[in-house]
Design a protein around this motif. Structure first.
Motif, short mmCIF file in Angstrom:
data_model
loop_
_atom_site.label_atom_id
_atom_site.label_comp_id
_atom_site.label_asym_id
_atom_site.label_seq_id
_atom_site.Cartn_x
_atom_site.Cartn_y
_atom_site.Cartn_z
N LEU A 96 3.75 2.04 4.16
CA LEU A 96 4.57 3.16 3.70
C LEU A 96 5.59 2.65 2.69
N ASN A 97 5.90 3.48 1.70
CA ASN A 97 6.98 3.16 0.77
C ASN A 97 8.31 3.24 1.53
N LYS A 98 9.08 2.19 1.43
CA LYS A 98 10.38 2.16 2.13
C LYS A 98 11.37 3.19 1.58
N SER A 152 6.84 -0.74 -17.82
CA SER A 152 6.08 0.36 -17.22
C SER A 152 6.85 1.13 -16.16
N GLY A 153 8.05 0.64 -15.81
CA GLY A 153 8.81 1.27 -14.73
C GLY A 153 8.65 0.51 -13.42
N ALA A 154 7.87 -0.58 -13.40
CA ALA A 154 7.67 -1.35 -12.17
C ALA A 154 8.90 -2.19 -11.86
N SER A 155 9.22 -2.31 -10.55
CA SER A 155 10.34 -3.16 -10.18
C SER A 155 9.91 -4.30 -9.26
N GLN A 156 8.70 -4.24 -8.72
CA GLN A 156 8.18 -5.30 -7.85
C GLN A 156 7.05 -6.02 -8.55
N GLU A 157 7.05 -7.35 -8.45
CA GLU A 157 6.06 -8.13 -9.20
C GLU A 157 4.78 -8.43 -8.43
N ILE A 161 -0.55 -0.67 -5.68
CA ILE A 161 -0.99 0.62 -6.24
C ILE A 161 -0.37 1.67 -5.31
N GLN A 162 0.24 2.70 -5.89
CA GLN A 162 0.97 3.68 -5.08
C GLN A 162 0.21 5.01 -4.97
N PHE A 163 0.49 5.75 -3.91
CA PHE A 163 -0.18 7.03 -3.66
C PHE A 163 0.85 8.06 -3.20
N GLY A 273 3.52 14.05 -15.71
CA GLY A 273 4.18 15.34 -15.52
C GLY A 273 5.10 15.44 -14.32
N LEU A 274 5.38 14.29 -13.66
CA LEU A 274 6.30 14.33 -12.50
C LEU A 274 7.49 13.41 -12.77
N LEU A 275 8.51 13.96 -13.41
CA LEU A 275 9.66 13.10 -13.77
C LEU A 275 10.65 13.01 -12.62
N ALA A 277 14.75 12.48 -11.86
CA ALA A 277 16.12 12.41 -12.39
C ALA A 277 17.04 11.96 -11.27
N LYS A 278 17.94 11.03 -11.57
CA LYS A 278 18.82 10.52 -10.51
C LYS A 278 20.19 11.19 -10.51
N SER A 279 20.35 12.24 -11.34
CA SER A 279 21.59 13.02 -11.33
C SER A 279 21.32 14.37 -12.00
P1 B4P Z 1 7.31 -0.11 -8.74
O1 B4P Z 1 5.98 0.15 -9.37
O2 B4P Z 1 7.79 -1.51 -8.84
O3 B4P Z 1 8.41 0.88 -9.26
P2 B4P Z 1 8.65 2.45 -9.11
O4 B4P Z 1 7.54 3.12 -8.40
O5 B4P Z 1 9.02 2.99 -10.44
O6 B4P Z 1 9.85 2.45 -8.14
P3 B4P Z 1 11.26 1.79 -8.27
O7 B4P Z 1 11.36 0.77 -7.19
O8 B4P Z 1 11.54 1.37 -9.67
O9 B4P Z 1 12.16 2.99 -7.78
P4 B4P Z 1 12.79 4.30 -8.42
O10 B4P Z 1 14.22 4.25 -8.02
O11 B4P Z 1 12.44 4.50 -9.86
O12 B4P Z 1 7.17 0.25 -7.23
C1 B4P Z 1 7.77 -0.43 -6.22
C2 B4P Z 1 7.50 0.40 -4.98
O13 B4P Z 1 7.74 -0.36 -3.82
C3 B4P Z 1 8.40 1.61 -4.93
O14 B4P Z 1 7.68 2.70 -4.45
C4 B4P Z 1 9.47 1.15 -3.94
O15 B4P Z 1 10.12 2.22 -3.35
C5 B4P Z 1 8.61 0.35 -2.98
N1 B4P Z 1 9.33 -0.63 -2.14
C6 B4P Z 1 10.39 -1.40 -2.47
N2 B4P Z 1 10.75 -2.20 -1.44
C7 B4P Z 1 9.89 -1.92 -0.43
C8 B4P Z 1 9.73 -2.41 0.91
N3 B4P Z 1 10.55 -3.32 1.42
N4 B4P Z 1 8.71 -1.92 1.66
C9 B4P Z 1 7.88 -0.98 1.17
N5 B4P Z 1 7.98 -0.46 -0.09
C10 B4P Z 1 8.97 -0.93 -0.87
O16 B4P Z 1 12.05 5.43 -7.60
C11 B4P Z 1 12.32 5.66 -6.25
C12 B4P Z 1 11.05 5.98 -5.52
O17 B4P Z 1 10.55 7.24 -5.93
C13 B4P Z 1 9.95 5.00 -5.79
O18 B4P Z 1 9.24 4.85 -4.61
C14 B4P Z 1 9.10 5.68 -6.81
O19 B4P Z 1 7.77 5.21 -6.79
C15 B4P Z 1 9.23 7.11 -6.37
N6 B4P Z 1 9.03 8.05 -7.45
C16 B4P Z 1 9.36 7.92 -8.76
N7 B4P Z 1 9.08 9.02 -9.44
C17 B4P Z 1 8.57 9.90 -8.56
C18 B4P Z 1 8.11 11.22 -8.65
N8 B4P Z 1 8.11 11.89 -9.79
N9 B4P Z 1 7.64 11.82 -7.53
C19 B4P Z 1 7.65 11.16 -6.34
N10 B4P Z 1 8.09 9.91 -6.18
C20 B4P Z 1 8.54 9.27 -7.28
#
Ligand code: B4P
Length: 312
Positions: A96-98, A152-157, A161-163, A273-275, A277-279
Protein backbone atom coordinates in the motif's frame (compact mmCIF):
# COMPACT_ATOMS: atom_id res chain seq x y z
CA UNK A 1 7.85 -19.50 -22.66
CA UNK A 2 7.40 -15.90 -21.74
CA UNK A 3 7.45 -14.70 -18.16
CA UNK A 4 3.75 -13.88 -18.24
CA UNK A 5 3.01 -17.61 -18.26
CA UNK A 6 5.19 -18.05 -15.19
CA UNK A 7 3.76 -15.15 -13.21
CA UNK A 8 0.95 -16.48 -11.01
CA UNK A 9 -2.20 -14.38 -11.46
CA UNK A 10 -3.25 -12.22 -8.55
CA UNK A 11 -5.51 -14.15 -6.23
CA UNK A 12 -9.28 -13.58 -6.48
CA UNK A 13 -9.15 -12.50 -2.85
CA UNK A 14 -6.76 -9.61 -3.63
CA UNK A 15 -9.58 -6.99 -3.61
CA UNK A 16 -10.68 -8.19 -0.15
CA UNK A 17 -7.08 -8.24 1.04
CA UNK A 18 -6.38 -4.68 -0.11
CA UNK A 19 -9.59 -3.34 1.44
CA UNK A 20 -8.97 -4.94 4.82
CA UNK A 21 -5.26 -4.06 4.86
CA UNK A 22 -6.08 -0.46 3.92
CA UNK A 23 -8.53 -0.10 6.83
CA UNK A 24 -6.17 -1.66 9.37
CA UNK A 25 -3.17 0.39 8.16
CA UNK A 26 -5.18 3.63 8.45
CA UNK A 27 -6.34 2.55 11.91
CA UNK A 28 -2.83 1.75 13.14
CA UNK A 29 -1.45 5.01 11.75
CA UNK A 30 0.93 3.24 9.34
CA UNK A 31 -0.97 4.66 6.40
CA UNK A 32 -1.49 8.41 6.26
CA UNK A 33 -4.66 9.10 4.31
CA UNK A 34 -4.94 12.72 3.25
CA UNK A 35 -8.47 13.97 2.58
CA UNK A 36 -8.92 15.98 -0.59
CA UNK A 37 -11.64 17.66 -2.62
CA UNK A 38 -12.10 17.42 -6.37
CA UNK A 39 -12.67 20.09 -8.99
CA UNK A 40 -13.33 19.34 -12.64
CA UNK A 41 -11.89 21.70 -15.25
CA UNK A 42 -12.89 21.04 -18.86
CA UNK A 43 -10.07 21.07 -21.43
CA UNK A 44 -10.39 20.13 -25.10
CA UNK A 45 -13.07 17.39 -25.15
CA UNK A 46 -12.18 15.83 -21.80
CA UNK A 47 -11.91 16.92 -18.19
CA UNK A 48 -9.01 17.51 -15.86
CA UNK A 49 -9.95 16.31 -12.38
CA UNK A 50 -7.89 18.33 -9.94
CA UNK A 51 -7.52 17.00 -6.41
CA UNK A 52 -6.85 19.61 -3.79
CA UNK A 53 -5.10 18.25 -0.71
CA UNK A 54 -3.89 21.18 1.41
CA UNK A 55 -2.60 19.07 4.31
CA UNK A 56 -0.27 17.25 1.91
CA UNK A 57 2.04 20.23 2.04
CA UNK A 58 2.94 19.06 5.59
CA UNK A 59 4.38 15.81 4.24
CA UNK A 60 8.19 15.68 4.62
CA UNK A 61 9.89 16.45 1.31
CA UNK A 62 13.08 14.71 0.26
CA UNK A 63 15.67 17.31 -0.58
CA UNK A 64 18.17 15.82 -3.02
CA UNK A 65 20.90 18.44 -2.48
CA UNK A 66 20.75 18.50 1.34
CA UNK A 67 20.80 14.75 1.57
CA UNK A 68 23.64 14.37 -0.92
CA UNK A 69 26.34 12.10 0.42
CA UNK A 70 24.16 10.53 3.11
CA UNK A 71 22.71 7.10 2.38
CA UNK A 72 19.06 7.82 1.71
CA UNK A 73 16.36 5.78 3.44
CA UNK A 74 14.79 3.39 0.94
CA UNK A 75 11.18 2.59 2.04
CA UNK A 76 10.87 -0.19 -0.54
CA UNK A 77 13.81 -2.38 0.51
CA UNK A 78 12.12 -3.70 3.65
CA UNK A 79 8.54 -2.49 3.29
CA UNK A 80 6.51 -1.99 6.48
CA UNK A 81 4.52 -5.11 7.45
CA UNK A 82 1.33 -3.07 7.90
CA UNK A 83 1.59 -1.91 4.26
CA UNK A 84 2.63 -5.24 2.73
CA UNK A 85 -0.05 -6.92 0.58
CA UNK A 86 1.51 -9.93 -1.16
CA UNK A 87 4.30 -11.09 -3.42
CA UNK A 88 3.85 -11.25 -7.17
CA UNK A 89 6.11 -13.98 -8.56
CA UNK A 90 9.69 -14.07 -7.28
CA UNK A 91 10.66 -10.55 -8.21
CA UNK A 92 7.88 -8.22 -7.04
CA UNK A 93 5.91 -7.28 -3.94
CA UNK A 94 2.70 -5.31 -3.77
CA UNK A 95 2.41 -2.77 -0.98
CA UNK A 96 0.00 0.00 0.00
CA UNK A 97 1.10 3.58 -0.62
CA UNK A 98 1.96 5.07 2.75
CA UNK A 99 0.72 8.55 1.73
CA UNK A 100 -2.56 8.03 -0.09
CA UNK A 101 -5.01 10.60 -1.24
CA UNK A 102 -7.20 7.99 -2.94
CA UNK A 103 -8.13 4.79 -1.07
CA UNK A 104 -6.46 1.54 -2.17
CA UNK A 105 -3.52 3.26 -3.93
CA UNK A 106 -0.92 0.48 -4.17
CA UNK A 107 2.56 -0.03 -5.56
CA UNK A 108 4.31 -2.89 -7.31
CA UNK A 109 7.94 -2.75 -6.18
CA UNK A 110 10.92 -4.88 -7.16
CA UNK A 111 12.14 -7.05 -4.28
CA UNK A 112 15.77 -6.24 -5.06
CA UNK A 113 16.88 -2.68 -5.71
CA UNK A 114 16.40 -1.65 -9.35
CA UNK A 115 16.66 1.96 -10.50
CA UNK A 116 13.58 4.04 -11.24
CA UNK A 117 15.62 5.68 -14.03
CA UNK A 118 15.33 2.47 -16.08
CA UNK A 119 12.48 1.89 -18.51
CA UNK A 120 9.96 -0.87 -17.85
CA UNK A 121 11.25 -4.36 -18.62
CA UNK A 122 9.31 -7.29 -20.03
CA UNK A 123 8.75 -8.62 -16.51
CA UNK A 124 7.65 -5.19 -15.26
CA UNK A 125 5.05 -5.01 -18.02
CA UNK A 126 3.77 -8.52 -17.21
CA UNK A 127 3.49 -7.61 -13.54
CA UNK A 128 1.67 -4.39 -14.45
CA UNK A 129 -0.80 -6.31 -16.58
CA UNK A 130 -1.49 -8.78 -13.76
CA UNK A 131 -2.15 -5.94 -11.32
CA UNK A 132 -4.49 -4.19 -13.76
CA UNK A 133 -6.79 -7.24 -13.68
CA UNK A 134 -7.73 -6.65 -10.03
CA UNK A 135 -11.31 -5.48 -9.60
CA UNK A 136 -10.88 -3.50 -6.41
CA UNK A 137 -13.94 -1.29 -6.31
CA UNK A 138 -17.21 -1.42 -8.22
CA UNK A 139 -17.54 1.47 -10.68
CA UNK A 140 -13.82 1.96 -10.99
CA UNK A 141 -10.95 0.74 -13.16
CA UNK A 142 -7.28 0.71 -12.31
CA UNK A 143 -4.78 3.19 -13.68
CA UNK A 144 -1.13 2.07 -13.62
CA UNK A 145 1.59 4.72 -13.74
CA UNK A 146 5.35 4.91 -13.74
CA UNK A 147 7.32 8.12 -13.24
CA UNK A 148 10.72 7.56 -14.86
CA UNK A 149 13.68 9.90 -14.47
CA UNK A 150 14.50 13.00 -12.45
CA UNK A 151 12.00 15.35 -14.14
CA UNK A 152 9.07 12.92 -14.10
CA UNK A 153 7.71 13.73 -10.63
CA UNK A 154 9.33 10.65 -9.02
CA UNK A 155 10.69 11.00 -5.50
CA UNK A 156 11.83 7.42 -4.80
CA UNK A 157 14.72 5.87 -6.70
CA UNK A 158 13.77 2.21 -6.15
CA UNK A 159 11.67 0.87 -9.04
CA UNK A 160 7.93 1.11 -8.34
CA UNK A 161 4.87 1.07 -10.55
CA UNK A 162 1.80 2.66 -8.95
CA UNK A 163 -1.92 1.82 -9.20
CA UNK A 164 -4.94 3.94 -8.36
CA UNK A 165 -8.65 3.27 -8.87
CA UNK A 166 -10.22 5.77 -11.28
CA UNK A 167 -13.99 6.12 -11.87
CA UNK A 168 -14.92 4.06 -14.94
CA UNK A 169 -16.91 6.93 -16.42
CA UNK A 170 -14.14 9.54 -16.08
CA UNK A 171 -12.70 10.18 -19.55
CA UNK A 172 -8.92 10.60 -19.36
CA UNK A 173 -6.80 12.16 -22.09
CA UNK A 174 -5.96 8.79 -23.75
CA UNK A 175 -9.64 7.75 -23.73
CA UNK A 176 -10.51 10.99 -25.51
CA UNK A 177 -7.59 10.63 -27.96
CA UNK A 178 -8.55 7.10 -28.98
CA UNK A 179 -12.06 8.24 -29.88
CA UNK A 180 -10.50 9.97 -32.92
CA UNK A 181 -9.40 6.55 -34.23
CA UNK A 182 -5.94 5.00 -34.29
CA UNK A 183 -4.05 4.86 -37.61
CA UNK A 184 -3.46 1.40 -39.04
CA UNK A 185 0.13 0.28 -39.71
CA UNK A 186 1.52 -2.68 -41.58
CA UNK A 187 3.98 -3.61 -38.83
CA UNK A 188 3.53 -6.30 -36.18
CA UNK A 189 1.59 -3.95 -33.89
CA UNK A 190 -0.91 -3.05 -36.61
CA UNK A 191 -1.42 0.50 -35.33
CA UNK A 192 0.64 3.69 -35.08
CA UNK A 193 0.96 5.59 -31.83
CA UNK A 194 -1.66 8.31 -31.76
CA UNK A 195 -1.95 11.65 -29.93
CA UNK A 196 -4.86 13.86 -28.96
CA UNK A 197 -5.14 16.54 -31.69
CA UNK A 198 -5.82 19.37 -29.20
CA UNK A 199 -3.16 18.61 -26.59
CA UNK A 200 -0.07 20.79 -27.00
CA UNK A 201 2.51 18.57 -25.30
CA UNK A 202 4.15 15.52 -26.92
CA UNK A 203 2.52 12.25 -25.91
CA UNK A 204 2.00 8.89 -27.57
CA UNK A 205 -0.81 6.38 -27.13
CA UNK A 206 -1.43 2.83 -28.35
CA UNK A 207 -4.44 0.63 -27.69
CA UNK A 208 -3.79 -2.61 -25.78
CA UNK A 209 -5.40 -5.68 -27.39
CA UNK A 210 -7.60 -8.05 -25.43
CA UNK A 211 -5.66 -10.81 -23.64
CA UNK A 212 -2.26 -9.50 -24.74
CA UNK A 213 0.87 -11.66 -24.68
CA UNK A 214 3.97 -10.28 -22.98
CA UNK A 215 5.31 -9.65 -26.46
CA UNK A 216 2.25 -7.55 -27.34
CA UNK A 217 2.93 -5.38 -24.29
CA UNK A 218 6.68 -5.12 -24.95
CA UNK A 219 6.21 -4.16 -28.61
CA UNK A 220 3.79 -1.40 -27.71
CA UNK A 221 5.88 -0.02 -24.89
CA UNK A 222 9.00 -0.07 -27.12
CA UNK A 223 7.19 1.76 -29.88
CA UNK A 224 5.97 4.50 -27.48
CA UNK A 225 9.39 4.75 -25.86
CA UNK A 226 11.11 5.10 -29.26
CA UNK A 227 8.87 8.10 -30.08
CA UNK A 228 9.53 9.55 -26.64
CA UNK A 229 13.32 9.25 -26.96
CA UNK A 230 13.19 10.83 -30.41
CA UNK A 231 11.23 13.78 -29.02
CA UNK A 232 13.67 14.20 -26.10
CA UNK A 233 16.61 14.16 -28.52
CA UNK A 234 15.03 16.55 -31.00
CA UNK A 235 14.19 18.96 -28.21
CA UNK A 236 17.77 18.82 -26.90
CA UNK A 237 16.62 17.33 -23.59
CA UNK A 238 19.51 15.25 -22.26
CA UNK A 239 17.80 14.27 -19.04
CA UNK A 240 15.76 11.19 -19.97
CA UNK A 241 12.51 11.64 -18.08
CA UNK A 242 9.07 10.46 -19.07
CA UNK A 243 5.71 9.42 -17.66
CA UNK A 244 4.00 6.15 -18.47
CA UNK A 245 0.35 5.37 -17.77
CA UNK A 246 -1.72 2.34 -18.64
CA UNK A 247 -5.19 0.82 -18.28
CA UNK A 248 -6.48 -2.46 -19.71
CA UNK A 249 -7.36 -0.44 -22.85
CA UNK A 250 -4.30 1.70 -23.60
CA UNK A 251 -0.69 2.64 -22.95
CA UNK A 252 0.42 6.28 -22.79
CA UNK A 253 3.89 7.83 -22.66
CA UNK A 254 4.84 11.52 -22.41
CA UNK A 255 8.40 12.91 -22.40
CA UNK A 256 9.17 15.51 -19.70
CA UNK A 257 11.18 18.72 -19.79
CA UNK A 258 10.45 20.01 -16.27
CA UNK A 259 9.42 18.50 -12.93
CA UNK A 260 7.06 21.29 -11.92
CA UNK A 261 5.60 24.61 -13.01
CA UNK A 262 5.05 27.49 -10.57
CA UNK A 263 5.40 25.05 -7.64
CA UNK A 264 2.90 22.57 -9.07
CA UNK A 265 4.57 19.20 -9.21
CA UNK A 266 3.19 16.99 -11.97
CA UNK A 267 3.56 13.22 -12.29
CA UNK A 268 2.06 10.69 -14.74
CA UNK A 269 -1.43 11.08 -13.26
CA UNK A 270 -1.35 14.81 -14.06
CA UNK A 271 -0.30 14.17 -17.66
CA UNK A 272 -3.39 12.00 -18.30
CA UNK A 273 -5.84 14.41 -16.62
CA UNK A 274 -5.59 13.94 -12.83
CA UNK A 275 -3.73 16.91 -11.40
CA UNK A 276 -2.82 17.38 -7.75
CA UNK A 277 -2.89 20.80 -6.08
CA UNK A 278 -1.40 21.22 -2.61
CA UNK A 279 -3.27 24.47 -1.85
CA UNK A 280 -6.31 26.48 -2.94
CA UNK A 281 -3.85 28.95 -4.49
CA UNK A 282 -2.44 26.20 -6.69
CA UNK A 283 -5.98 25.24 -7.74
CA UNK A 284 -6.75 28.87 -8.63
CA UNK A 285 -3.54 29.04 -10.62
CA UNK A 286 -4.44 25.87 -12.57
CA UNK A 287 -7.93 27.29 -13.23
CA UNK A 288 -6.68 30.66 -14.46
CA UNK A 289 -3.75 29.31 -16.47
CA UNK A 290 -5.61 26.28 -17.81
CA UNK A 291 -4.65 22.64 -17.08
CA UNK A 292 -3.40 22.01 -20.62
CA UNK A 293 -1.10 25.02 -20.37
CA UNK A 294 0.27 23.81 -17.01
CA UNK A 295 0.93 20.29 -18.31
CA UNK A 296 2.42 21.71 -21.52
CA UNK A 297 5.00 23.59 -19.40
CA UNK A 298 6.27 20.39 -17.78
CA UNK A 299 6.01 18.30 -20.95
CA UNK A 300 7.74 18.97 -24.25
CA UNK A 301 6.28 20.67 -27.31
CA UNK A 302 5.09 18.31 -30.02
CA UNK A 303 7.27 17.86 -33.05
CA UNK A 304 5.46 19.18 -36.10
CA UNK A 305 4.50 16.43 -38.50
CA UNK A 306 4.81 13.86 -35.76
CA UNK A 307 1.28 12.75 -36.45
CA UNK A 308 2.35 11.77 -39.97
CA UNK A 309 1.79 8.13 -40.55
CA UNK A 310 4.83 6.34 -41.87
CA UNK A 311 6.23 2.86 -41.75
CA UNK A 312 9.32 2.41 -39.61
P1 B4P B 1 7.08 8.65 -6.91
O1 B4P B 1 6.90 8.10 -8.29
O2 B4P B 1 8.49 8.71 -6.44
O3 B4P B 1 6.40 10.06 -6.76
P2 B4P B 1 4.89 10.56 -6.76
O4 B4P B 1 3.94 9.47 -7.07
O5 B4P B 1 4.81 11.78 -7.60
O6 B4P B 1 4.71 10.90 -5.26
P3 B4P B 1 5.51 11.87 -4.34
O7 B4P B 1 6.17 11.03 -3.29
O8 B4P B 1 6.35 12.80 -5.13
O9 B4P B 1 4.31 12.57 -3.59
P4 B4P B 1 3.32 13.77 -3.88
O10 B4P B 1 3.38 14.60 -2.66
O11 B4P B 1 3.52 14.42 -5.21
O12 B4P B 1 6.28 7.74 -5.94
C1 B4P B 1 6.68 7.41 -4.69
C2 B4P B 1 5.49 6.68 -4.09
O13 B4P B 1 5.89 5.97 -2.93
C3 B4P B 1 4.42 7.65 -3.68
O14 B4P B 1 3.17 7.10 -3.97
C4 B4P B 1 4.66 7.75 -2.17
O15 B4P B 1 3.52 8.17 -1.49
C5 B4P B 1 5.04 6.31 -1.87
N1 B4P B 1 5.79 6.09 -0.62
C6 B4P B 1 6.72 6.89 -0.04
N2 B4P B 1 7.20 6.34 1.09
C7 B4P B 1 6.56 5.15 1.24
C8 B4P B 1 6.60 4.11 2.21
N3 B4P B 1 7.39 4.19 3.28
N4 B4P B 1 5.82 3.02 2.03
C9 B4P B 1 4.99 2.93 0.97
N5 B4P B 1 4.88 3.89 0.01
C10 B4P B 1 5.66 4.98 0.15
O16 B4P B 1 1.93 13.02 -3.95
C11 B4P B 1 1.33 12.47 -2.81
C12 B4P B 1 0.69 11.17 -3.15
O17 B4P B 1 -0.43 11.36 -3.99
C13 B4P B 1 1.60 10.23 -3.89
O18 B4P B 1 1.32 8.95 -3.44
C14 B4P B 1 1.18 10.38 -5.31
O19 B4P B 1 1.49 9.23 -6.08
C15 B4P B 1 -0.30 10.58 -5.15
N6 B4P B 1 -0.89 11.34 -6.24
C16 B4P B 1 -0.34 12.33 -6.97
N7 B4P B 1 -1.21 12.82 -7.85
C17 B4P B 1 -2.35 12.13 -7.68
C18 B4P B 1 -3.62 12.18 -8.27
N8 B4P B 1 -3.91 13.05 -9.23
N9 B4P B 1 -4.57 11.32 -7.84
C19 B4P B 1 -4.30 10.44 -6.84
N10 B4P B 1 -3.12 10.35 -6.22
C20 B4P B 1 -2.14 11.18 -6.64
Amino acid sequence: ASFINMLPPLSDTFPDLIRSKFSSAVESGSLIFTPSSETDIPAADFTFRVRVAPSLSQKPVLRRDEDAGKPKFNPFLNPEADLFLCDLGDRYSLILNKFSIVPYHFLCITKQFEPQRAPLSEDDLSATWECLQANIQGGSRLLAFYNCGELSGASQEHKHIQFIPVPTDLKLLPDAAMAYGVPISKDAIGQFPTSHPDVPFAHFILPVPRNPSTEDLVMRFSSLLARTLTTLRERGQRNISFNFAMTKDWMFVAPRGQESYEGISVNATGMVGLLLAKSEEQLDFIKSTGPLEVTAKVGLPRITGDEQQHDY
